[in-house]
Design a protein around this motif. Structure first.
Motif, PDB file in Angstrom:
ATOM      1  N   GLU A   7       0.829  -1.208   0.000  1.00  0.00           N
ATOM      2  CA  GLU A   7       0.000   0.000   0.000  1.00  0.00           C
ATOM      3  C   GLU A   7       0.864   1.258   0.000  1.00  0.00           C
ATOM      4  O   GLU A   7       0.519   2.262  -0.632  1.00  0.00           O
ATOM      5  CB  GLU A   7      -0.940  -0.014   1.210  1.00  0.00           C
ATOM      6  CG  GLU A   7      -2.076  -1.022   1.078  1.00  0.00           C
ATOM      7  CD  GLU A   7      -2.966  -1.072   2.304  1.00  0.00           C
ATOM      8  OE1 GLU A   7      -2.538  -0.532   3.363  1.00  0.00           O
ATOM      9  OE2 GLU A   7      -4.070  -1.643   2.217  1.00  0.00           O
ATOM     10  N   LEU A  31       2.029   2.099  -3.512  1.00  0.00           N
ATOM     11  CA  LEU A  31       1.027   2.482  -4.507  1.00  0.00           C
ATOM     12  C   LEU A  31       1.213   3.914  -5.004  1.00  0.00           C
ATOM     13  O   LEU A  31       0.778   4.257  -6.101  1.00  0.00           O
ATOM     14  CB  LEU A  31      -0.383   2.314  -3.934  1.00  0.00           C
ATOM     15  CG  LEU A  31      -0.872   0.875  -3.709  1.00  0.00           C
ATOM     16  CD1 LEU A  31      -2.256   0.879  -3.089  1.00  0.00           C
ATOM     17  CD2 LEU A  31      -0.876   0.091  -5.021  1.00  0.00           C
ATOM     18  N   SER A  32       1.869   4.721  -4.196  1.00  0.00           N
ATOM     19  CA  SER A  32       2.095   6.119  -4.601  1.00  0.00           C
ATOM     20  C   SER A  32       3.304   6.262  -5.518  1.00  0.00           C
ATOM     21  O   SER A  32       3.572   7.355  -6.024  1.00  0.00           O
ATOM     22  CB  SER A  32       2.292   6.995  -3.361  1.00  0.00           C
ATOM     23  OG  SER A  32       3.413   6.544  -2.611  1.00  0.00           O
ATOM     24  N   GLU A  33       4.035   5.171  -5.731  1.00  0.00           N
ATOM     25  CA  GLU A  33       5.207   5.190  -6.610  1.00  0.00           C
ATOM     26  C   GLU A  33       4.821   4.652  -7.988  1.00  0.00           C
ATOM     27  O   GLU A  33       4.475   3.473  -8.105  1.00  0.00           O
ATOM     28  CB  GLU A  33       6.340   4.341  -6.020  1.00  0.00           C
ATOM     29  CG  GLU A  33       6.794   4.781  -4.630  1.00  0.00           C
ATOM     30  CD  GLU A  33       7.403   6.160  -4.646  1.00  0.00           C
ATOM     31  OE1 GLU A  33       7.989   6.547  -5.690  1.00  0.00           O
ATOM     32  OE2 GLU A  33       7.303   6.864  -3.623  1.00  0.00           O
ATOM     33  N   PRO A  34       4.848   5.461  -9.018  1.00  0.00           N
ATOM     34  CA  PRO A  34       4.413   5.034 -10.358  1.00  0.00           C
ATOM     35  C   PRO A  34       5.079   3.737 -10.843  1.00  0.00           C
ATOM     36  O   PRO A  34       4.421   2.897 -11.457  1.00  0.00           O
ATOM     37  CB  PRO A  34       4.787   6.214 -11.252  1.00  0.00           C
ATOM     38  CG  PRO A  34       4.788   7.386 -10.330  1.00  0.00           C
ATOM     39  CD  PRO A  34       5.284   6.873  -9.009  1.00  0.00           C
ATOM     40  N   LYS A  64       3.406   0.815  -8.783  1.00  0.00           N
ATOM     41  CA  LYS A  64       1.954   0.822  -8.556  1.00  0.00           C
ATOM     42  C   LYS A  64       1.279  -0.433  -9.111  1.00  0.00           C
ATOM     43  O   LYS A  64       0.539  -1.125  -8.405  1.00  0.00           O
ATOM     44  CB  LYS A  64       1.334   2.072  -9.186  1.00  0.00           C
ATOM     45  CG  LYS A  64      -0.156   2.237  -8.876  1.00  0.00           C
ATOM     46  CD  LYS A  64      -0.691   3.512  -9.475  1.00  0.00           C
ATOM     47  CE  LYS A  64      -2.147   3.730  -9.101  1.00  0.00           C
ATOM     48  NZ  LYS A  64      -2.330   4.023  -7.672  1.00  0.00           N
ATOM     49  N   LYS A  65       1.555  -0.741 -10.380  1.00  0.00           N
ATOM     50  CA  LYS A  65       0.898  -1.875 -11.022  1.00  0.00           C
ATOM     51  C   LYS A  65       1.260  -3.189 -10.337  1.00  0.00           C
ATOM     52  O   LYS A  65       0.378  -4.002 -10.005  1.00  0.00           O
ATOM     53  CB  LYS A  65       1.270  -1.926 -12.505  1.00  0.00           C
ATOM     54  CG  LYS A  65       0.582  -3.058 -13.265  1.00  0.00           C
ATOM     55  CD  LYS A  65       0.951  -3.005 -14.748  1.00  0.00           C
ATOM     56  CE  LYS A  65       0.284  -4.140 -15.508  1.00  0.00           C
ATOM     57  NZ  LYS A  65       0.635  -4.099 -16.954  1.00  0.00           N
ATOM     58  N   SER A 125       2.396  -3.662  -7.356  1.00  0.00           N
ATOM     59  CA  SER A 125       1.880  -3.680  -5.984  1.00  0.00           C
ATOM     60  C   SER A 125       0.389  -4.005  -5.959  1.00  0.00           C
ATOM     61  O   SER A 125      -0.086  -4.745  -5.082  1.00  0.00           O
ATOM     62  CB  SER A 125       2.143  -2.337  -5.296  1.00  0.00           C
ATOM     63  OG  SER A 125       3.530  -2.114  -5.143  1.00  0.00           O
ATOM     64  N   LEU A 126      -0.359  -3.472  -6.914  1.00  0.00           N
ATOM     65  CA  LEU A 126      -1.787  -3.803  -7.005  1.00  0.00           C
ATOM     66  C   LEU A 126      -1.982  -5.299  -7.277  1.00  0.00           C
ATOM     67  O   LEU A 126      -2.859  -5.935  -6.677  1.00  0.00           O
ATOM     68  CB  LEU A 126      -2.453  -2.980  -8.112  1.00  0.00           C
ATOM     69  CG  LEU A 126      -2.785  -1.527  -7.773  1.00  0.00           C
ATOM     70  CD1 LEU A 126      -3.226  -0.767  -9.026  1.00  0.00           C
ATOM     71  CD2 LEU A 126      -3.868  -1.443  -6.703  1.00  0.00           C
TER      72      LEU A 126
END
Length: 391
Positions: free
Chosen positions: A134, A137-140, A143-144, A146-147
């Motif tokens: 989580e 998630l703020s790191e471009p 993000k993918k 991590s999701l």
């Protein structure tokens, strides 16, 4: 030398070479006594490596390699190797050691943070893994991934609501197709509510499942079951009937409740018409057997046997053969009955032992339906077996 040892040997050899290079640079700038100590440890590490003692070699070379911008990739590669070999505790310690270095770039720090989260996930420390994913998630760049990892975590912990939200983010933000998975997550929620007798809540979840995937077999089956439990038989039949267009192979899953629904409405003709329509659309032998029972009641055993016989000429089936033999036994000569009964028993055992479902992704098979394959974890990949040994 097994595969993992060979891979480990090559990685450690690379580390040894790099350690030697770094050692040479250090010896040019550090006092002689410290250089001798480093050189001694390097030789010790090489001896461990050559004597096939990779664990001791790893620890020695790691001591030689301080974490900095030049060595961080080597440490990350080694941590990945540890995790692949099942040595997750060592991977965790290594990744924690990287994160603790304040001089590293933000990119290297986040890379180590991601790897540490994967370590935690691998050993079932889901709370820690979730917290780190989580955060990323703020790191471009992360993000993918991590999701996707969060989606795995929520499925493993059966947190279907969070799984649905995460899949929806992947669909909306990343443009990935997640409709099938989202529909199943809401179906899982519906089943949980159904087990708690919360039929209203279950129907709400089913509506979300159908909004994500209107042709979902599972969602339509569940909706039919919920209407059946509420004694809304007209709505139940309508939901089950969608299988004729969506995936008729799954019709046997609902056949008993369809029969009960028509019976509750005192509509035997409607049930017979439904069965005939289903056969015209390609339904399997289970539907034929149900229809043959109605024919048997109206016209007798011979007419029922004739209907099955005509069907089996085009679509041979063990289940159909078992039903046909059972009908013939009653009217066979006494001398022929023992042989027919023996044959019937053999066919019945074959039918009972054969798997009913198979995964079209990995080949897993079994006798009960799994909406997510236990082997490959793919959703909606398991289908009823068709043909001689199935429907």
């Amino acid at each position: 030398m097994n595969e993992w040892f060979l891979i480990g040997f090559l990685v450690l050899l690379s580390i040894a070479v790099f350690s030697g290079y770094r050692l040479g640079k250090k010896q040019a700038t550090e006092p002689q006594a410290q250089s001798k100590s480093l050189s001694s440890n390097y030789v010790k590490g090489l001896n461990y490596l050559l004597n096939e003692q990779p664990d001791k070699a790893v620890d020695t070379f790691i001591d030689l390699l301080q974490v900095d911008t030049e060595t961080v990739d080597t440490h990350l590669a080694l941590g990945h190797l540890f995790r692949k070999r099942g040595e997750v505790d060592r991977a965790i310690r290594l990744h924690q050691n990287i994160i603790a270095r304040p001089q590293l770039s933000k990119e290297s720090h986040n890379e180590a943070l991601y790897e540490l989260a994967v370590d935690y996930q691998a050993v079932g420390m889901y709370d820690r893994a979730t917290s780190l994913f989580e955060k990323l998630l703020s790191e471009p760049k992360h993000k993918k991934d991590s999701l996707h990892q969060l989606l795995h975590v929520y499925q493993a912990t059966r947190d279907w609501e969070q799984a649905a939200k995460t899949a929806e983010q992947l669909e909306i933000i990343m443009g990935e197709k997640q409709a099938k998975a989202i529909s199943h997550f809401y179906c899982e929620l519906a089943e949980e509510k159904q087990n708690k007798k919360d039929l209203k809540g279950a129907l709400t979840s089913i509506k979300k499942a159908l909004a994500a995937n209107p042709t979902s077999v599972r969602a339509n089956l569940l909706q039919g079951d919920l209407y059946f439990d509420k004694e809304n038989y007209r709505a139940a039949i309508k939901s089950y009937s969608s299988l004729l267009d969506n995936d008729i192979a799954f019709l046997p899953e609902a056949l008993d409740k369809i029969k009960q629904s028509f019976a509750a409405r005192k509509d035997s003709k409607g049930y017979q018409k439904f069965l005939q329509q289903s056969l015209q659309k390609g339904a399997g032998v289970s539907v034929l057997i149900e229809l043959s029972k109605l024919i048997q009641q109206e016209k007798g055993d011979r007419a029922a046997a004739e209907a099955i016989g005509v069907y089996l000429k085009d679509k041979p089936s063990l289940k159909g053969l078992h039903q046909l033999i059972s009908l013939h036994i009653e009217h066979a000569q006494e001398s022929a009955k023992p042989s027919l009964q023996l044959l019937d028993g053999i066919v019945e055992k074959l039918v009972e032992r054969k798997p009913r479902y198979v995964c079209h992704n990995c080949g897993f098979n079994g006798r009960i339906i799994h909406w997510q394959c236990p082997s490959c974890k793919e959703w909606s990949s398991i289908k009823p077996i068709q043909g001689l040994e199935g429907e």
